[in-house]
Scaffold this motif. Structure first.
Motif, PDB file in Angstrom:
ATOM      1  N   GLY A 163      17.021 -24.693  32.226  1.00  0.00           N
ATOM      2  CA  GLY A 163      16.123 -23.964  33.102  1.00  0.00           C
ATOM      3  C   GLY A 163      15.479 -24.949  34.058  1.00  0.00           C
ATOM      4  N   TYR A 166      12.223 -21.913  40.411  1.00  0.00           N
ATOM      5  CA  TYR A 166      12.719 -21.802  39.044  1.00  0.00           C
ATOM      6  C   TYR A 166      14.098 -21.167  39.078  1.00  0.00           C
ATOM      7  CZ  TYR A 166      13.783 -20.639  34.317  1.00  0.00           C
ATOM      8  OH  TYR A 166      14.450 -20.552  33.112  1.00  0.00           O
ATOM      9  N   GLY A 193      13.132 -26.198  36.918  1.00  0.00           N
ATOM     10  CA  GLY A 193      11.884 -25.863  37.586  1.00  0.00           C
ATOM     11  C   GLY A 193      11.348 -27.014  38.408  1.00  0.00           C
ATOM     12  N   GLY A 222      13.498 -28.888  25.388  1.00  0.00           N
ATOM     13  CA  GLY A 222      12.131 -28.568  25.771  1.00  0.00           C
ATOM     14  C   GLY A 222      11.128 -29.620  25.346  1.00  0.00           C
ATOM     15  N   SER A 229      12.626 -30.610  36.898  1.00  0.00           N
ATOM     16  CA  SER A 229      13.698 -30.716  35.905  1.00  0.00           C
ATOM     17  C   SER A 229      14.755 -31.693  36.393  1.00  0.00           C
ATOM     18  CB  SER A 229      14.347 -29.352  35.665  1.00  0.00           C
ATOM     19  OG  SER A 229      13.389 -28.387  35.283  1.00  0.00           O
ATOM     20  N   SER A 278      14.455 -18.460  29.468  1.00  0.00           N
ATOM     21  CA  SER A 278      13.844 -18.203  30.776  1.00  0.00           C
ATOM     22  C   SER A 278      12.430 -17.646  30.659  1.00  0.00           C
ATOM     23  CB  SER A 278      14.713 -17.239  31.578  1.00  0.00           C
ATOM     24  OG  SER A 278      15.955 -17.818  31.889  1.00  0.00           O
ATOM     25  N   ASP A 333      10.104 -20.495  30.154  1.00  0.00           N
ATOM     26  CA  ASP A 333       9.990 -21.295  31.372  1.00  0.00           C
ATOM     27  C   ASP A 333       9.073 -20.633  32.392  1.00  0.00           C
ATOM     28  OD1 ASP A 333      11.806 -23.057  30.254  1.00  0.00           O
ATOM     29  OD2 ASP A 333      13.520 -22.253  31.363  1.00  0.00           O
ATOM     30  N   ALA A 349      11.715 -23.393  23.232  1.00  0.00           N
ATOM     31  CA  ALA A 349      12.319 -23.938  24.451  1.00  0.00           C
ATOM     32  C   ALA A 349      13.529 -24.813  24.193  1.00  0.00           C
ATOM     33  CB  ALA A 349      11.264 -24.718  25.236  1.00  0.00           C
ATOM     34  N   GLY A 358      12.823 -31.290  31.189  1.00  0.00           N
ATOM     35  CA  GLY A 358      12.714 -29.864  30.944  1.00  0.00           C
ATOM     36  C   GLY A 358      13.448 -29.067  32.024  1.00  0.00           C
ATOM     37  N   LEU A 359      13.252 -27.799  32.153  1.00  0.00           N
ATOM     38  CA  LEU A 359      12.421 -27.018  31.239  1.00  0.00           C
ATOM     39  C   LEU A 359      13.243 -26.699  29.986  1.00  0.00           C
ATOM     40  CD1 LEU A 359      10.783 -24.784  33.986  1.00  0.00           C
ATOM     41  CD2 LEU A 359       9.727 -26.700  32.820  1.00  0.00           C
ATOM     42  N   SER A 360      13.410 -25.467  29.623  1.00  0.00           N
ATOM     43  CA  SER A 360      14.085 -25.188  28.364  1.00  0.00           C
ATOM     44  C   SER A 360      15.568 -25.517  28.426  1.00  0.00           C
ATOM     45  CB  SER A 360      13.911 -23.718  27.984  1.00  0.00           C
ATOM     46  OG  SER A 360      14.655 -22.871  28.837  1.00  0.00           O
TER      47      SER A 360
END
Length: 315
Positions: A302, A293, A304, A270, A11, A236, A239, A266, A183-185
Motif C-alpha cells: 500500500g 494513496y 502512501g 507494516g 512508501s 487498504s 492504510d 498491516a 510502509g504502508l501495509s
C-alpha cells in the motif's frame, strides 16, 4: 537556532523501479508517482540545509550479527544500489550528524552510530524520488523493523520528540527536513521467527541475514525471486485510516500498538510504520496532508505519501 521545517512520509518499493512495465493498475501507479513529485516540490520549497532520512535496512548494511534499534550515520554513507536505487557515496554533513547523535544520547535516546554506513532502498528510494535534483546532504537514521525484538512504537515516538529537541538546540540556523521511508501495509515472505525458519526459502533468507556482510549481492538473485514471487497482501482499510489520522494529527495513539498488533493489522511490512512515527513525532504530531494513496499489488505494498508542516508545539 536550527529548526525542523517539514516532515515527509513515503512508501518505498524497488518494484516501482524494476517492474513498472508490468504494472496493471497504471492510474494508481501514476497517482503515487505524482504524490512523490508533489512531496519533492514541498521539500524544495522548504529550502532545507540537511535532510534526516528515517528508514529501514533490508539486510544490506546490518546483519543478524549486530542490529541496533536505532543507528545514525555520522560519517561516510554509501548506498548499496539495490533495485535500481542510487549507488555509491552520498553527500553528508558529518559535523551536524555527530552533534545530533550526542544530543540524542543526552536526551535519553541511545542511538548507535556508524562512521561508514551502508544504506539500501529503505532510504535510497526516498533519496531517489524525493531529493532528485535537490543538492542537500543527508543524515540517515536507521530503525530496526525486521529482526525481533523490535523497538516499541512508544520509543520511536520518544526518538522523534528528542530529534526535534536536538535540532532546536543546535547553535546554527539550519533548516531541517525529516523524511520517513517505509510502509504502508504489506506482507513480505520473511520468516516470522528468524530462529526457527520454515522451509527452504526461509532457511535461505536467514542464512543470507547471518552471512551476508560484505557479500550481500551473492544472495540477492534468489532473495529477489522469493520476494517477487510473494502473494500480495495489502490492508487498504488500515492504510486509509492511518493517513486520515495523520491528516487529523491523531497518530500519537499508534504508539500503543504492539509488534503483534501491527502485523495483524498491516502485515509484517507494516512494522516500517515506526519510521513514520519518528517523523510525525518530530513534527509535534501536527495535522498533515495525504498526497497519495495507491494499493499496488504489483509492488506488494500500500503506497502512501504525505507531508506534515511544522506544528506550533514543535521545538
Amino acid at each position: 537556532m536550527a529548526a525542523i521545517v517539514l516532515g515527509v512520509g513515503a512508501s518505498h518499493s524497488t518494484l516501482m523501479n524494476t517492474h513498472w512495465d508490468q504494472v496493471v493498475h497504471t492510474e494508481r501507479a501514476e497517482a503515487f508517482r505524482d504524490g512523490l513529485a508533489a512531496a519533492r516540490a514541498r521539500i524544495a520549497e522548504a529550502r532545507p540545509d540537511v535532510v534526516v532520512v528515517v528508514g529501514s535496512n533490508h539486510f544490506r548494511g546490518f546483519w543478524l550479527d549486530l542490529i541496533p534499534s536505532f543507528t545514525l550515520g555520522v560519517g561516510e554513507v554509501v548506498a548499496a544500489g539495490d533495485g535500481g536505487t542510487p549507488q555509491g557515496p552520498q553527500r553528508t554533513d558529518p559535523e551536524f550528524a555527530r552533534a545530533l547523535a550526542a544530543a540524542l544520547v543526552d536526551a535519553g535516546t541511545e542511538v548507535a552510530i556508524s562512521a561508514r554506513l551502508t544504506i539500501d532502498h529503505g532510504q535510497t528510494h526516498a533519496i531517489q524520488w524525493l531529493l532528485d535534483g535537490i543538492d542537500v546532504p543527508v543524515v540517515p537514521l536507521v530503525v530496526n523493523v525486521f529482526a525481533a525484538p523490535l523497538p516499541r512504537m512508544s520509543r520511536c515516538v520518544e526518538l522523534g520528540a528528542n530529534l526535534a529537541a536536538a535540532v532546536a538546540g543546535m547553535p546554527d540556523d539550519k533548516r531541517v527536513v525529516v523524511v520517513s521511508s517505509g510502509g504502508l501495509s504489506h506482507q513480505l515472505p520473511w520468516p516470522s521467527d528468524w530462529t526457527a525458519p520454515e522451509g527452504e526459502d526461509e532457511e535461505f533468507l536467514v542464512e543470507a541475514w547471518l552471512n551476508g556482510r560484505g557479500q550481500w549481492s551473492r544472495y540477492d538473485k534468489r532473495r529477489r525471486e522469493i520476494i517477487v514471487g510473494a502473494r500480495p497482501t495489502i490492508f487498504s482499510e488500515f492504510d486509509e485510516e492511518f493517513l486520515a489520522d495523520l491528516e487529523r494529527g491523531d497518530l500519537r495513539s499508534y504508539a500503543e500498538l504492539t509488534t503483534e498488533e501491527i502485523e495483524a493489522r498491516a502485515g509484517n511490512g507494516g512494522q516500517e510504520l515506526r519510521t513514520w512515527m519518528v517523523m510525525a513525532s518530530a513534527l509535534g504530531f501536527a495535522p498533515g496532508q495525504a498526497l497519495a494513496y495507491s494499493p499496488m499489488p504489483e509492488w506488494l505494498t500500500g503506497m502512501g505519501a504525505a507531508v506534515i508542516e511544522r506544528g506550533e508545539s514543535t521545538p
